[in-house]
Design a protein around this motif. Structure first.
Motif, short mmCIF file in Angstrom:
data_model
loop_
_atom_site.label_atom_id
_atom_site.label_comp_id
_atom_site.label_asym_id
_atom_site.label_seq_id
_atom_site.Cartn_x
_atom_site.Cartn_y
_atom_site.Cartn_z
N GLU A 146 2.52 4.18 -3.41
CA GLU A 146 2.96 4.72 -4.70
C GLU A 146 3.46 3.56 -5.54
N TRP A 147 3.12 3.58 -6.86
CA TRP A 147 3.36 2.41 -7.70
C TRP A 147 4.83 2.04 -7.81
N GLY A 148 5.71 3.04 -7.95
CA GLY A 148 7.14 2.75 -8.08
C GLY A 148 7.68 2.11 -6.82
N ALA A 149 7.26 2.66 -5.68
CA ALA A 149 7.72 2.10 -4.42
C ALA A 149 7.18 0.68 -4.23
N MET A 150 5.97 0.44 -4.76
CA MET A 150 5.40 -0.91 -4.65
C MET A 150 6.23 -1.93 -5.44
N ILE A 151 6.68 -1.50 -6.62
CA ILE A 151 7.54 -2.41 -7.40
C ILE A 151 8.82 -2.68 -6.62
N ALA A 152 9.36 -1.62 -6.02
CA ALA A 152 10.62 -1.77 -5.28
C ALA A 152 10.47 -2.80 -4.17
N ALA A 164 9.08 9.33 -11.40
CA ALA A 164 8.56 9.25 -10.03
C ALA A 164 8.65 7.83 -9.52
N ALA A 165 8.31 6.87 -10.39
CA ALA A 165 8.39 5.47 -10.00
C ALA A 165 9.84 5.08 -9.72
N GLY A 166 10.74 5.62 -10.59
CA GLY A 166 12.16 5.33 -10.39
C GLY A 166 12.65 5.85 -9.05
N LEU A 167 12.26 7.08 -8.73
CA LEU A 167 12.66 7.64 -7.43
C LEU A 167 12.05 6.84 -6.30
N GLY A 168 10.78 6.44 -6.49
CA GLY A 168 10.12 5.62 -5.47
C GLY A 168 10.84 4.30 -5.31
N PHE A 169 11.23 3.74 -6.46
CA PHE A 169 11.92 2.46 -6.46
C PHE A 169 13.25 2.56 -5.71
N ALA A 227 5.06 -7.37 -7.78
CA ALA A 227 5.66 -6.34 -8.61
C ALA A 227 4.90 -6.15 -9.92
N ALA A 228 4.28 -7.24 -10.42
CA ALA A 228 3.67 -7.17 -11.75
C ALA A 228 2.47 -6.22 -11.78
N ALA A 229 1.64 -6.24 -10.72
CA ALA A 229 0.42 -5.43 -10.77
C ALA A 229 0.73 -3.93 -10.87
N PRO A 230 1.57 -3.39 -9.97
CA PRO A 230 1.89 -1.96 -10.15
C PRO A 230 2.63 -1.69 -11.45
N GLY A 231 3.45 -2.65 -11.88
CA GLY A 231 4.16 -2.48 -13.16
C GLY A 231 3.17 -2.32 -14.30
#
Lengths: 249, 306, 279
Positions: free
Chosen positions: B255-261, B239-244, B274-278
């Motif tokens: 969403e955490w993945g989108a936040m990293i993106a 899910a994070a990957g898709l968000g990313f 990026a570190a916090a959602p990671g």
């Protein structure tokens, strides 16, 4: 006297292996009939063919006057029940005794479940204290009693017994055999019992058939066997073997 | 509660001769719990997941700021401080608040995928295993087709076809994650299908439907629960990957993945974005893995019946 | 007793730690064995198998074995190093288990397994080892030893497998053989053949034999002496020929409760287990 089970020229084939090669027998109503043989003799296969668990290649099976087809209907299972050899494998590991006994009643839509379950447990000498136990909380003998209760709860007229005591200790075996005799007397059941042990078969049955390699060797009455009035060498061998080790020196 | 009442309650639970259905069930659950809790790491995993659920439930209380509206003028890309524990992102939003609200989306994805994929896998696997023959061949070849594609690529294809968005991401992940469950359920079914206790039920005249539903499925469920729990980490990561990749949750959803993106652009200068959602993804994934391992010890049917 | 003492067991105890506490599988078993056939009889859970395993040194690692004395030919089995124990095992003490399917290596031919066993304990050439293995297969009355030599365990019947197992165990010429239900998985007629072979070899080689079984009648017809175990303890030691005069109610109960051809008893007498037997 009518026949409870009549089998004519029964053949069972598993992947080209002929497990039963044209066996015929007749079990009278109310009789206890034994099948004796060593492994591979086809004695258990015969029971399984009656219940529909083994594929019948040819021959006829008539139970209580009805010729059986390819499939068995629900009514058949109210007439014929089976007790398996391994008490550790024949009870569902995740179900309580209560659930196990309820299942046949639910399948056949029988209403007075509570009473029947209590009666069945009393009958096999377990009582209410065992009702909510799981299989792993029971000993081998107790498990086999539950299996007998489960077979009896539908009030069948024919009970198929596949080595019901061979996995049990000798003292427990005696208790289970006594129980089987008792329920047979009380419910006027017909028994078809399989065993490798001649002594158990002569103890439990009036007539018996000796089997070897998927064929009938001979049919005897228990008293013929006790009197060593047998005609086949194979049966004689079995008789000798059942007397234990004899040192020839 | 005095020590004696605790002792007597334990005895009641562990009784060899339960007097009611309830006592039998509770006793069984208690034994499983004792096995589970003997594993310290599993307890840690469970605490993490409980914390995740609590954070998601109490997000409105825990989050000091809005998750979607930031202060663009004064609070862009601030480092962690007392006012903003995890700093702020490029739109001036409080990252701590976004992570707290993001827990909801993570749970949403995980739970939805589990309740869509696990039953499909269970049904396909048990039916294929019990029926055998053609049914088995057809169902398992379909399963093989799904297994032949890398999960993420297949999910990408589905999302591309269905359109981006978190609901479609969930659907895509669910569609790609049931085949392993079907395989497990089938393998489990094959081992019990020929056992005497299933034959005994057949000899009572039970229909195949009843046998699969009431006698086989309950035996497959524990290994499935274990597998699904262990897969949760993978689901979160997918899910994070898709968000990313921009195909999952759409802005401004926290969403955490989108936040990293979105934090990727400043990863060298403003690492905290990026570190916090990671870290959140890492901790929750770890939690599910530890929990799954503990459940394996507690529920494994091979060790569970003695 | 006939001749020297081969094995002395005094107050043997085996305990297993389990989730629910400590289980004492064997609780103070004592007996001694000469060059004779000794039967250990008991029902499941009596500790008979664990007794055999403890002598053999095959107790699972989490269990604890203790004894005042556990000596084989004067060697204290509990104080020697694991290496010495291993070299005794298979060489001077051998064990046959119930099902040859589980005790033979499925991916090695029967012949090679016998040769390997021999060569781990003795320095012999490959050719000689092969010769001796074939001779041993002949000795356990396998009709075509050269053919069976090259077969894998799954390619032979249960009776044949058990004979191969006996051949493998006897090839090193052990002085003590422990047979744990060696024939229970076999058909009755095959069972007697295997017992005959075992009997002959044990007699010829002057070995000591411990025959562990649940079948009191079989054991009493085969052994010289019988040790009856119940709940981890020895309840009675008796000469097989005097079994009919057994004193302990458990022994008598075990003898009585089996159906016998020509002795009709309905219902069968059942065992009335007394708690003091286990005390």
């Amino acid at each position: 006297m009518t026949a409870a089970v009549a089998i004519e020229g029964l053949e069972v084939v598993f992947d080209r292996f002929r497990a039963l090669k044209g066996v015929s027998l007749e079990v009278r109503e109310g009789e206890s009939y034994g099948l004796v043989g060593e492994s591979g003799s086809g004695k258990s296969t015969l029971l399984r063919a009656i219940t529909g668990l083994a594929p019948v290649a040819s021959g006829t099976i008539i139970v209580n006057g009805k010729t059986l087809g390819k499939t068995r209907d629900k009514a058949f299972y109210r007439d014929v029940q089976m007790v398996f050899q391994d008490p550790y494998g024949s009870l569902h590991p995740r179900q309580t005794v209560d659930r196990l006994l309820q299942e046949p009643l639910a399948i056949h839509g029988i209403a007075d479940g509570e009473k029947r379950i209590e009666r069945a447990l009393d009958e096999v000498g377990l009582g209410k204290g065992f009702r909510f136990r799981y299989a792993h909380q029971l000993s081998g003998g107790q498990r086999q009693r539950v299996a007998i209760a489960r077979a009896l709860i539908l009030e069948p007229s024919i009970l198929l017994l596949d080595e019901p005591t061979s996995a049990l200790d000798a003292s427990v075996q005696a208790e289970v055999l006594n129980l089987l005799e008792e329920v047979r007397r009380r419910h006027k059941l017909t028994f078809l019992m399989v065993s490798h042990d001649l002594a158990i078969i002569t103890h439990m049955c009036e007539r018996l058939m000796v089997m070897q390699n998927g064929e009938a060797v001979e049919t005897l009455t228990a008293s013929q066997l006790i009197g060593h009035r047998v005609s086949e060498d194979y049966t004689r061998n079995l008789l000798r073997a059942s007397e234990g080790f004899v040192r020839t020196a | 509660m005095s020590a004696e009442t605790i002792q007597s309650r334990r005895e009641w639970l562990l009784s060899d001769r339960p007097a009611s259905r309830l006592q039998a069930r509770l006793g069984r659950a208690y034994v499983a719990w004792r096995r589970f809790s003997a594993n310290r790491l599993a307890l840690v995993g469970m605490l993490i997941i409980i914390a995740l659920v609590l954070v998601a439930a109490l997000a409105d209380v825990l989050a000091p700021y809005s998750a979607t509206v930031g202060d663009l003028k004064n609070a862009r890309l601030l480092p962690p401080s007392a006012a903003h524990w995890f700093g702020t992102d490029d739109l001036g939003r409080d990252i701590y608040s976004r992570i707290v609200y993001g827990a909801r989306w993570t749970l949403y994805v995980v739970i939805l995928v589990a309740i869509i994929a696990a039953p499909i896998g269970l049904l396909v696997g048990t039916v294929a295993g019990y029926a055998g023959g053609w049914t088995d061949t057809i169902l398992m070849r379909i399963t093989d087709i799904f297994l032949a594609f890398p999960k993420l690529v297949l999910a990408l294809a589905f999302v591309a076809a269905l359109g981006p968005g978190i609901e479609n991401a969930v659907l895509a992940i669910a569609i790609t994650s049931w085949p392993p469950y079907a395989r497990i359920a089938r393998a489990e079914t094959l081992t019990v299908r020929n056992s005497d206790y299933i034959k005994a039920v057949q000899l009572m005249g039970a229909s195949p439907f009843r046998i699969v539903l009431r006698h086989i499925m309950p035996l497959c469920i524990s290994s499935l629960i274990i597998r699904v729990t262990l897969d949760m980490a993978g689901i979160i990561l997918t899910a994070a990957g898709l968000g990313f990749l921009g195909l999952g949750a759409q802005p401004p959803l926290p969403e955490w993945g989108a936040m990293i993106a979105s934090g990727r652009r400043f990863i060298l200068d403003q690492w905290w974005v990026a570190a916090a959602p990671g870290a959140a993804i890492l901790i929750v994934s770890l939690g599910f893995n530890l929990l799954g391992d503990g459940l394996r010890d507690a529920l494994d049917p091979r060790s569970g019946d003695q | 007793m006939n001749g020297d003492t081969l094995l002395e067991v005094d107050d043997l105890r085996v305990t297993f730690p389990t989730r629910t506490g400590i289980v004492q599988a064997v609780r103070g078993v004592s007996f001694s064995l000469g060059r004779e056939r000794l039967g250990i009889v008991g029902e499941s859970g009596s500790g008979k198998s664990q007794t055999g395993r403890a002598i053999m040194g095959l107790t699972p690692p989490q269990a604890e074995v203790s004894a005042k004395k556990l000596a084989f030919n004067g060697i204290d089995l509990l104080s020697i190093s694991p290496r010495q124990r291993r070299s005794l095992r298979g060489n001077r003490i051998a064990m046959i288990l119930q099902d040859p399917k589980y005790s033979l290596d499925p991916v090695m031919t029967i012949g090679r397994q016998i040769v390997e066993t021999l060569r781990t304990h003795e320095k012999v050439s490959r050719a000689e080892a092969r010769e001796r293995a074939l001779a041993m297969l002949q000795a356990v009355q396998i009709r075509d030893p050269a053919r069976v030599f090259d077969l894998y365990p799954h390619e032979v019947s249960g009776g044949m497998g058990q004979r191969a197992m006996i051949a493998m165990m006897l090839i090193t010429g052990p002085e003590l053989m422990i047979a744990d239900e060696p024939t229970s998985a076999l058909d009755v007629t095959v069972q007697l053949d295997v017992l005959k072979i075992l009997d002959k070899l044990v007699a010829e080689r002057g070995m000591g034999l411990i025959f562990i079984s649940h079948d009191l009648r079989l054991v009493s017809s085969f052994c010289d002496r019988v040790v009856v175990m119940y709940a981890g303890k020895v309840v009675e030691q008796i000469k097989a020929s005097e079994l009919r005069d057994a004193q302990h109610p458990y022994t008598r109960g075990l003898l009585n409760c089996m159906p016998r051809i020509g002795f009709e008893r309905h219902p069968l007498p059942v065992l009335d287990r007394k708690p003091e037997w286990a005390a």
